[in-house]
Design a protein around this motif. Structure first.
Motif, mmCIF file in Angstrom:
data_model
loop_
_atom_site.group_PDB
_atom_site.id
_atom_site.type_symbol
_atom_site.label_atom_id
_atom_site.label_comp_id
_atom_site.label_asym_id
_atom_site.label_seq_id
_atom_site.Cartn_x
_atom_site.Cartn_y
_atom_site.Cartn_z
ATOM 1 N N LYS A 67 0.834 -1.199 0.000
ATOM 2 C CA LYS A 67 0.000 0.000 0.000
ATOM 3 C C LYS A 67 0.870 1.250 0.000
ATOM 4 O O LYS A 67 1.919 1.271 0.629
ATOM 5 C CB LYS A 67 -0.914 0.028 1.228
ATOM 6 N N ILE A 68 0.392 2.278 -0.656
ATOM 7 C CA ILE A 68 1.131 3.544 -0.710
ATOM 8 C C ILE A 68 0.476 4.536 0.229
ATOM 9 O O ILE A 68 -0.744 4.749 0.178
ATOM 10 C CB ILE A 68 1.158 4.077 -2.155
ATOM 11 N N ASP A 73 -0.478 15.372 4.586
ATOM 12 C CA ASP A 73 -0.775 15.009 5.973
ATOM 13 C C ASP A 73 -1.823 13.906 6.018
ATOM 14 O O ASP A 73 -3.019 14.159 6.116
ATOM 15 C CB ASP A 73 -1.261 16.235 6.753
ATOM 16 N N PHE A 74 -1.331 12.667 5.980
ATOM 17 C CA PHE A 74 -2.252 11.528 5.919
ATOM 18 C C PHE A 74 -3.008 11.341 7.242
ATOM 19 O O PHE A 74 -3.987 10.611 7.296
ATOM 20 C CB PHE A 74 -1.506 10.243 5.542
ATOM 21 N N LEU A 75 -2.540 12.002 8.295
ATOM 22 C CA LEU A 75 -3.215 11.877 9.595
ATOM 23 C C LEU A 75 -4.345 12.900 9.753
ATOM 24 O O LEU A 75 -5.096 12.858 10.723
ATOM 25 C CB LEU A 75 -2.203 12.081 10.733
ATOM 26 N N LYS B 67 5.611 7.144 -0.390
ATOM 27 C CA LYS B 67 6.094 6.200 0.620
ATOM 28 C C LYS B 67 5.227 4.945 0.630
ATOM 29 O O LYS B 67 4.008 5.031 0.435
ATOM 30 C CB LYS B 67 6.054 6.834 2.017
ATOM 31 N N ILE B 68 5.831 3.823 0.896
ATOM 32 C CA ILE B 68 5.100 2.565 0.951
ATOM 33 C C ILE B 68 4.902 2.166 2.403
ATOM 34 O O ILE B 68 5.851 2.151 3.194
ATOM 35 C CB ILE B 68 5.866 1.479 0.174
ATOM 36 N N LEU B 69 3.668 1.879 2.720
ATOM 37 C CA LEU B 69 3.315 1.486 4.084
ATOM 38 C C LEU B 69 3.973 0.144 4.398
ATOM 39 O O LEU B 69 3.934 -0.778 3.569
ATOM 40 C CB LEU B 69 1.791 1.359 4.134
ATOM 41 N N TYR B 87 2.376 13.829 11.223
ATOM 42 C CA TYR B 87 2.563 12.797 10.195
ATOM 43 C C TYR B 87 4.013 12.653 9.750
ATOM 44 O O TYR B 87 4.433 11.574 9.353
ATOM 45 C CB TYR B 87 1.639 13.038 9.001
ATOM 46 N N LEU B 90 5.949 10.388 12.028
ATOM 47 C CA LEU B 90 5.283 9.085 11.988
ATOM 48 C C LEU B 90 5.610 8.330 10.701
ATOM 49 O O LEU B 90 5.747 7.108 10.700
ATOM 50 C CB LEU B 90 3.763 9.265 12.142
ATOM 51 N N THR B 91 5.745 9.092 9.607
ATOM 52 C CA THR B 91 6.012 8.456 8.319
ATOM 53 C C THR B 91 7.208 7.517 8.403
ATOM 54 O O THR B 91 7.158 6.379 7.948
ATOM 55 C CB THR B 91 6.294 9.528 7.239
ATOM 56 N N ILE B 94 6.304 4.155 10.075
ATOM 57 C CA ILE B 94 5.372 3.192 9.476
ATOM 58 C C ILE B 94 5.725 2.910 8.017
ATOM 59 O O ILE B 94 5.034 2.153 7.340
ATOM 60 C CB ILE B 94 3.903 3.657 9.594
ATOM 61 N N SER B 95 6.804 3.520 7.542
ATOM 62 C CA SER B 95 7.177 3.343 6.141
ATOM 63 C C SER B 95 8.693 3.259 6.022
ATOM 64 O O SER B 95 9.404 4.185 6.410
ATOM 65 C CB SER B 95 6.645 4.523 5.321
#
Lengths: 460, 460
Positions: A67-68, A73-75, B67-69, B87, B90-91, B94-95
């Motif tokens: 998954k990408i 700001d994904f949060l 970025k790939i999770l 974020y 955090l990135t 988680i990535s």
């Protein structure tokens, strides 16, 4: 070196020049064959919407999709409650896109999106990488190429016959001379289930007998019993699994066995029609074998199924495929059936390496290196270089005047088959010195003759 | 149709067969040219470790990396405190992986990882997609191909000369006949800064004059003033920016201007050496122009810089590059300098479309379709099909007996130039009916003559 010595993600590979050239040799034979049979190239994006991929590969498959992370700001819209629900529901909220997992789902999506512009039957091939978050191991990668060809929109068994022809042509052209194309038909498997009194249980049958090669007869029987197949059915199945001989012997036996099974008769009809088409062609090297134990993830296939094994090499199947119904049903467009197959390039690569089948000249890119002794020789060599290139010969001039040993090492390492030595004597006489790096032979020739010599040595 | 009508992520594209074929035509000319000049192919994985990419493209670039999770339970080691920090931090937790953003950083990583096995100078080309989370707009995509060629490990100006030759060869071969290869040198820009009394300020100078085409002289001057360049320097810069004429006129003028600047003299020396090499070759269609206003993201380049503009077409540069120091310094390996360039395939595609330069036969894959009137004709056609394919002709038989109109429409839509009509009359006489779909002309010929006719019509 700093301590951040760079690396690549596990399960991925760099392909250096020597490997790219060999892989391209395989790809080019596959492409040429696909195109000779009227297949057209399609390319889809590496990223698909996650909603397009989710639910197409089962729960386990969904977990293996890369998954990408949404950009920015994904949060932003994430609440503390979202976080408490664990990573699976959260994934959908912070990730909208994913890397493609195979080429079939993107193909189905493409057909649905472009159904009004496509003229059916649609014959497409697609050679692109796919990504899977599988645990990496020998021969299993997280990024690897698939080479698919499918025809959708026709039920003609000519397509099945042509798949066998293409498998034969690609593998024969690659130099393999001992391989078997096994085939079977879902109808036969259904008919066999019916014949042994396990009507409708072909899926369970298949999952079990698919493992025959790996675990042996007894383990397969145990699995069947565990799945509730009766002892009588298991007993009746044994002689069927042991059926062997060539297809002309097998067909009458299966005819007798499957007399009353509609599905069984459909399978036999399809196989006879496919063989009739094949009768008008000649195969190169392939052996054909009807194998009633061939199952190949049956849930997907509905008609003929295929698989290719190289004989006398320890390697799983290097190509396979089959007919399926309802490719695009997952996207709400019913009635688009088709038949397709693919080549496993990584396995083919390993087989060709093991059998030493990569042709030497498929590994050549630069045909000749011109040595560089000093400034005068370099100046003299520039028009020579242009003449060679204009004649279609891949040529380079070593860019610096440096030790000959270094230049020869460079030619060696790049697999350059000829070095053209131009020193003061050669400049004076116009007779240039061409060294064959494989044989060590040297010839003094005028440029025009060197051009023809090199042109004649080019791979066809 | 269900309500989940599928779609593709914004900024990405499907390439249907007609487009793939045209794009491959461009790629194949670029590849053939790169290889003719001794460049070898390299392929790196789509996914890189995030740590390899971060910090290489500036803050803005970092934001544009996809970025790939992490797969599995990416929240596993995340604490509530981690979440509160927003974020960005955090990135990283988680990535671990990301999609490559360009081909330069992966190339540098490859060189560092394989430095002991590479024989320098290392000439590599790389044609692969890259991904950027840019806002999509006309001509700007989130997935697009880059076509890079670089030589690392030599300072020879022959490399610069050969870049110009390759730009010329690719674009001339594609049929372009009016394009200009502009070049400049970082040393000249530094020298000009020095000459106008703004020593060391060439970076600011460049950022400003890079916009000359877009915003005009006055805006550029204002930007220079804002950056603290003195009024006197701005005034002195004007005649320099207006220098024009061919390179033989410009060089003496620049010589005079940059007499006392070491950097300026280095630039002039390099340019003269490059031109001397070029003097031994002949260019096809390219016009050469020394343009002292050419800047191209100066921070990166250290020597010659290049850019190609197609004249009389509204389009940015379609190719560019330059010499850089210290490619691999970012990974702790100093002293690897090189020179490289790339082609913008999307722009080249649009230019060729606009000028109608895609050759018709570059768009052909299937050369001939055999019609399918009925079962008898189909049986008759199977060996014909094999004969054609064995002769190297891409051929298909329409897989079903259906209306001729549908079959002709199929040929039309696939751009198939010939249809071979085989009905009862043709089967009896052995004179098959070959229809040229472009001219409408039909010929009755025996199969052997049809084979030669079709072979002769194949693209060279």
């Amino acid at each position: 070196m700093s301590k951040d010595k760079p690396s690549i993600p596990k399960g991925t590979r760099d392909f250096g020049p020597a490997t790219v050239v060999k892989r391209n040799y395989i790809f080019s034979i596959i492409k040429r064959t696909f195109e000779k049979f009227g297949f057209l190239p399609l390319e889809t994006p590496a990223m698909e919407n996650l909603s397009v991929l989710t639910g197409k590969y089962g729960d386990e498959g969904d977990q293996l999709i890369f998954k990408i992370l949404n950009s920015g700001d994904f949060l932003n819209k994430i609440t503390p409650q979202d976080l408490e629900q664990g990573y699976k529901p959260l994934t959908r909220k912070i990730s909208e896109k994913a890397l493609r997992y195979d080429l079939t789902v993107p193909f189905a999506r493409y057909v649905v999106m472009n159904r009004n512009d496509i003229s059916f039957p649609f014959k497409r091939y697609q050679i692109q990488p796919v990504w899977r978050a599988d645990r990496p191991q020998r021969g299993r990668y997280r990024e690897f190429y698939q080479c698919d060809a499918d025809v959708v929109g026709t039920n003609s068994l000519l397509c099945e016959a042509e798949i066998i022809l293409m498998m034969d042509e690609v593998l024969s052209t690659l130099g393999l001379d001992d391989f078997t194309i096994k085939f079977n038909h879902r109808g036969l498997l259904a008919g066999i289930a019916e014949a042994i009194g396990a009507f409708g249980r072909e899926a369970d049958l298949c999952v079990a007998i698919d493992k025959l090669d790996k675990v042996g007869q007894e383990a397969v029987n145990n699995e069947l019993r565990e799945k509730g197949i009766s002892e009588e059915a298991v007993t009746q199945l044994q002689p069927i699994l042991e059926l062997s001989g060539d297809v002309q012997d097998l067909l009458p036996q299966l005819d007798a066995l499957l007399q009353t099974s509609e599905e069984g008769q459909r399978g036999l009809r399809d196989i006879r029609q496919m063989l009739a088409f094949l009768g008008s062609f000649s195969l190169n090297k392939a052996k054909l074998q009807l194998d009633v134990t061939l199952a190949r993830g049956l849930s997907y296939y509905t008609g003929c199924i295929f698989e290719v094994k190289v004989n006398n090499v320890q390697m799983g199947s290097i190509s396979g495929g089959g007919r399926y119904d309802n490719l695009t049903g997952m996207f709400g467009l019913p009635g688009v059936s088709g038949v397709g197959f693919s080549f496993g390039v990584d396995r083919i690569f390993d087989v060709l390496e093991e059998l030493n089948l990569f042709p030497k000249d498929s590994q050549t890119i630069t045909q000749v290196l011109i040595s560089n002794f000093d400034d005068a020789a370099m100046r003299y060599s520039l028009p020579v270089l242009q003449t060679l290139r204009k004649a279609g010969i891949a040529a380079e001039l070593f860019p610096e005047s440096t030790k000959l040993k270094k230049q020869m090492g460079y030619a060696d390492q790049k697999n350059i088959p000829y070095v053209l030595l131009i020193g003061s004597e050669e400049m004076e006489s116009g007779q240039l010195n061409l060294r064959n790096m494989r044989t060590g032979e040297q010839k003094s020739l005028p440029l025009a003759e060197i051009v023809s010599e090199l042109q004649n040595s080019l791979p066809a």
